[in-house]
Write a protein that holds these residues in place. Structure first.
Motif, PDB file in Angstrom:
ATOM      1  N   VAL A 159       0.834  -1.205   0.000  1.00  0.00           N
ATOM      2  CA  VAL A 159       0.000   0.000   0.000  1.00  0.00           C
ATOM      3  C   VAL A 159       0.865   1.250   0.000  1.00  0.00           C
ATOM      4  CG1 VAL A 159      -1.661   1.341   1.342  1.00  0.00           C
ATOM      5  CG2 VAL A 159      -1.952  -1.136   1.104  1.00  0.00           C
ATOM      6  N   ARG A 160       1.913   1.259   0.819  1.00  0.00           N
ATOM      7  CA  ARG A 160       2.796   2.428   0.868  1.00  0.00           C
ATOM      8  C   ARG A 160       3.459   2.679  -0.479  1.00  0.00           C
ATOM      9  NH1 ARG A 160       4.095  -0.136   5.738  1.00  0.00           N
ATOM     10  NH2 ARG A 160       3.283   0.945   7.576  1.00  0.00           N
ATOM     11  N   TRP A 161       3.885   1.607  -1.143  1.00  0.00           N
ATOM     12  CA  TRP A 161       4.506   1.775  -2.466  1.00  0.00           C
ATOM     13  C   TRP A 161       3.512   2.401  -3.440  1.00  0.00           C
ATOM     14  CZ3 TRP A 161       2.492  -0.936  -6.724  1.00  0.00           C
ATOM     15  CH2 TRP A 161       3.107  -0.586  -7.940  1.00  0.00           C
ATOM     16  N   TYR A 162       2.309   1.838  -3.539  1.00  0.00           N
ATOM     17  CA  TYR A 162       1.337   2.292  -4.529  1.00  0.00           C
ATOM     18  C   TYR A 162       0.976   3.760  -4.308  1.00  0.00           C
ATOM     19  CZ  TYR A 162      -2.673   2.186  -7.668  1.00  0.00           C
ATOM     20  OH  TYR A 162      -3.546   2.456  -8.694  1.00  0.00           O
ATOM     21  N   PHE A 163       0.571   4.082  -3.102  1.00  0.00           N
ATOM     22  CA  PHE A 163       0.127   5.450  -2.852  1.00  0.00           C
ATOM     23  C   PHE A 163       1.301   6.420  -2.727  1.00  0.00           C
ATOM     24  CE2 PHE A 163      -3.734   3.152  -1.877  1.00  0.00           C
ATOM     25  CZ  PHE A 163      -4.679   3.955  -2.480  1.00  0.00           C
ATOM     26  N   GLY A 164       2.477   5.924  -2.398  1.00  0.00           N
ATOM     27  CA  GLY A 164       3.667   6.774  -2.418  1.00  0.00           C
ATOM     28  C   GLY A 164       3.951   7.269  -3.819  1.00  0.00           C
ATOM     29  N   VAL A 165       3.860   6.359  -4.798  1.00  0.00           N
ATOM     30  CA  VAL A 165       4.039   6.744  -6.197  1.00  0.00           C
ATOM     31  C   VAL A 165       2.988   7.763  -6.607  1.00  0.00           C
ATOM     32  CG1 VAL A 165       3.930   5.927  -8.590  1.00  0.00           C
ATOM     33  CG2 VAL A 165       5.131   4.566  -6.877  1.00  0.00           C
ATOM     34  N   LEU A 166       1.736   7.480  -6.290  1.00  0.00           N
ATOM     35  CA  LEU A 166       0.618   8.323  -6.707  1.00  0.00           C
ATOM     36  C   LEU A 166       0.681   9.716  -6.087  1.00  0.00           C
ATOM     37  CD1 LEU A 166      -2.069   8.653  -8.158  1.00  0.00           C
ATOM     38  CD2 LEU A 166      -3.197   7.498  -6.259  1.00  0.00           C
ATOM     39  N   ILE A 167       0.876   9.779  -4.782  1.00  0.00           N
ATOM     40  CA  ILE A 167       0.859  11.065  -4.092  1.00  0.00           C
ATOM     41  C   ILE A 167       2.074  11.909  -4.464  1.00  0.00           C
ATOM     42  CG2 ILE A 167       0.863  12.201  -1.832  1.00  0.00           C
ATOM     43  CD1 ILE A 167      -0.551   9.550  -0.840  1.00  0.00           C
ATOM     44  N   ASN A 168       3.246  11.287  -4.545  1.00  0.00           N
ATOM     45  CA  ASN A 168       4.436  12.039  -4.924  1.00  0.00           C
ATOM     46  C   ASN A 168       4.311  12.625  -6.318  1.00  0.00           C
ATOM     47  OD1 ASN A 168       7.077  12.023  -3.121  1.00  0.00           O
ATOM     48  ND2 ASN A 168       5.922  10.170  -2.639  1.00  0.00           N
ATOM     49  N   ALA A 169       3.678  11.886  -7.233  1.00  0.00           N
ATOM     50  CA  ALA A 169       3.487  12.403  -8.586  1.00  0.00           C
ATOM     51  C   ALA A 169       2.512  13.573  -8.588  1.00  0.00           C
ATOM     52  CB  ALA A 169       2.975  11.298  -9.499  1.00  0.00           C
TER      53      ALA A 169
ATOM     54  N   LYS B 252       6.093  14.102   4.480  1.00  0.00           N
ATOM     55  CA  LYS B 252       5.212  14.055   5.644  1.00  0.00           C
ATOM     56  C   LYS B 252       3.777  13.713   5.234  1.00  0.00           C
ATOM     57  CE  LYS B 252       5.913  17.234   8.692  1.00  0.00           C
ATOM     58  NZ  LYS B 252       5.922  18.544   9.391  1.00  0.00           N
ATOM     59  N   ALA B 253       3.269  14.381   4.186  1.00  0.00           N
ATOM     60  CA  ALA B 253       1.913  14.126   3.714  1.00  0.00           C
ATOM     61  C   ALA B 253       1.772  12.683   3.232  1.00  0.00           C
ATOM     62  CB  ALA B 253       1.552  15.095   2.588  1.00  0.00           C
ATOM     63  N   THR B 254       2.783  12.201   2.519  1.00  0.00           N
ATOM     64  CA  THR B 254       2.754  10.830   2.009  1.00  0.00           C
ATOM     65  C   THR B 254       2.716   9.816   3.140  1.00  0.00           C
ATOM     66  OG1 THR B 254       3.970  11.503   0.022  1.00  0.00           O
ATOM     67  CG2 THR B 254       3.941   9.153   0.540  1.00  0.00           C
ATOM     68  N   ASP B 255       3.555  10.043   4.150  1.00  0.00           N
ATOM     69  CA  ASP B 255       3.612   9.123   5.289  1.00  0.00           C
ATOM     70  C   ASP B 255       2.285   9.095   6.046  1.00  0.00           C
ATOM     71  OD1 ASP B 255       5.060   7.463   7.336  1.00  0.00           O
ATOM     72  OD2 ASP B 255       4.534   9.192   8.579  1.00  0.00           O
ATOM     73  N   ILE B 256       1.742  10.281   6.321  1.00  0.00           N
ATOM     74  CA  ILE B 256       0.476  10.354   7.063  1.00  0.00           C
ATOM     75  C   ILE B 256      -0.646   9.681   6.285  1.00  0.00           C
ATOM     76  CG2 ILE B 256      -1.327  11.933   7.881  1.00  0.00           C
ATOM     77  CD1 ILE B 256       0.934  13.926   8.568  1.00  0.00           C
ATOM     78  N   LEU B 257      -0.746  10.002   4.996  1.00  0.00           N
ATOM     79  CA  LEU B 257      -1.836   9.462   4.211  1.00  0.00           C
ATOM     80  C   LEU B 257      -1.724   7.945   4.052  1.00  0.00           C
ATOM     81  CD1 LEU B 257      -4.385  10.407   2.818  1.00  0.00           C
ATOM     82  CD2 LEU B 257      -3.099  10.664   0.701  1.00  0.00           C
ATOM     83  N   CYS B 258      -0.507   7.464   3.818  1.00  0.00           N
ATOM     84  CA  CYS B 258      -0.325   6.015   3.663  1.00  0.00           C
ATOM     85  C   CYS B 258      -0.670   5.274   4.949  1.00  0.00           C
ATOM     86  CB  CYS B 258       1.108   5.705   3.228  1.00  0.00           C
ATOM     87  SG  CYS B 258       1.447   6.092   1.492  1.00  0.00           S
ATOM     88  N   ARG B 259      -0.252   5.815   6.083  1.00  0.00           N
ATOM     89  CA  ARG B 259      -0.567   5.166   7.362  1.00  0.00           C
ATOM     90  C   ARG B 259      -2.071   5.109   7.576  1.00  0.00           C
ATOM     91  NH1 ARG B 259       0.408   7.752  11.563  1.00  0.00           N
ATOM     92  NH2 ARG B 259       1.509   9.654  10.878  1.00  0.00           N
TER      93      ARG B 259
END
Length: 225
Positions: free
Chosen positions: A104-114, A207-214
């Protein structure tokens, strides 16, 4: 002969440069104002060209908007992970190399960072959001070539990480909620003003990516035991 070829090559290069400039300007204006909120005069003024040039390259405003949407579609894997990439990561999960949370962290990390880490994909995300809210006559093309494949990819992710007894209906509702949640970060002014940030710095993006993924991991119920 060589001089004629050089001149033709130069004209072609300038024409392509103008075309790319119109695509960039059009993406920004359509993202901010929507299709109906952009005029040929606006486009020409922002691109510092005459109105006839828009028609020459794209046949008019609708032609430019269609080209902008196609450009978004062509670059969809810059912000939505591809099916092939997802299959690879699911394989790593199946083999025990990574956990559900890692997936989940990988998928949404890619999406949110983009979405919030690149101004060009930010415009694309805003255009997608606008099309979802107020579909244009070109929406079917965007739905077929970008939204449906991305929807199916995220649905496959949820099928992998959610509890086995979760219904298809539940997963679809979750997909819609999660896509909307991620795309909302493209509305940077709203997000930044409410959080109290001046801009999306690398630290704030992380920070936003970490919070949202968690929180997504908890939301879809795949916390690690």
């Amino acid at each position: 002969m060589s001089e004629l070829n050089t001149s033709g090559s130069g004209n072609k290069s300038r024409g392509e440069e103008t075309r790319q400039k119109l695509l960039l300007v059009g993406a920004r204006l359509f993202a901010i104002n929507g299709f109906k909120g952009v005029s040929m005069r606006n486009l020409a003024k922002e691109a510092n060209i005459n109105i006839a040039t828009v028609g020459y390259h794209f046949g008019g405003k609708l032609g430019l908007y269609e080209a902008v949407l196609q450009d978004v579609i062509d670059h969809k894997h810059e912000f939505f992970p591809s099916k092939e990439n997802l299959d690879e990561h699911i394989g790593r999960f199946d083999s025990g190399e990574i956990s559900k949370g890692d997936l989940v962290r990988w998928y949404f990390g890619v999406l949110i960072n983009a979405i919030i880490g690149d101004p060009e994909t930010e415009w694309a995300s805003l255009i997608i959001s606008r099309e979802l809210a107020v579909p244009s006559e070109l929406y079917p093309q965007l739905d077929r070539d970008l939204l449906t494949p991305s929807f199916e990819s995220l649905a496959l992710l949820l099928e992998t990480v959610m509890e086995p007894d979760a219904s298809r209906e539940e997963r679809i509702i979750m997909v819609i909620a999660l896509m909307g949640m991620a795309l909302k970060f493209a509305h940077s002014k709203t997000v930044l003003s409410r959080v109290g940030w001046e801009e999306y710095t690398p630290e704030n993006i992380a920070k936003a990516t970490d919070i949202l993924c968690r929180r997504i991991i908890g939301f879809i119920g795949c916390e690690e035991s």
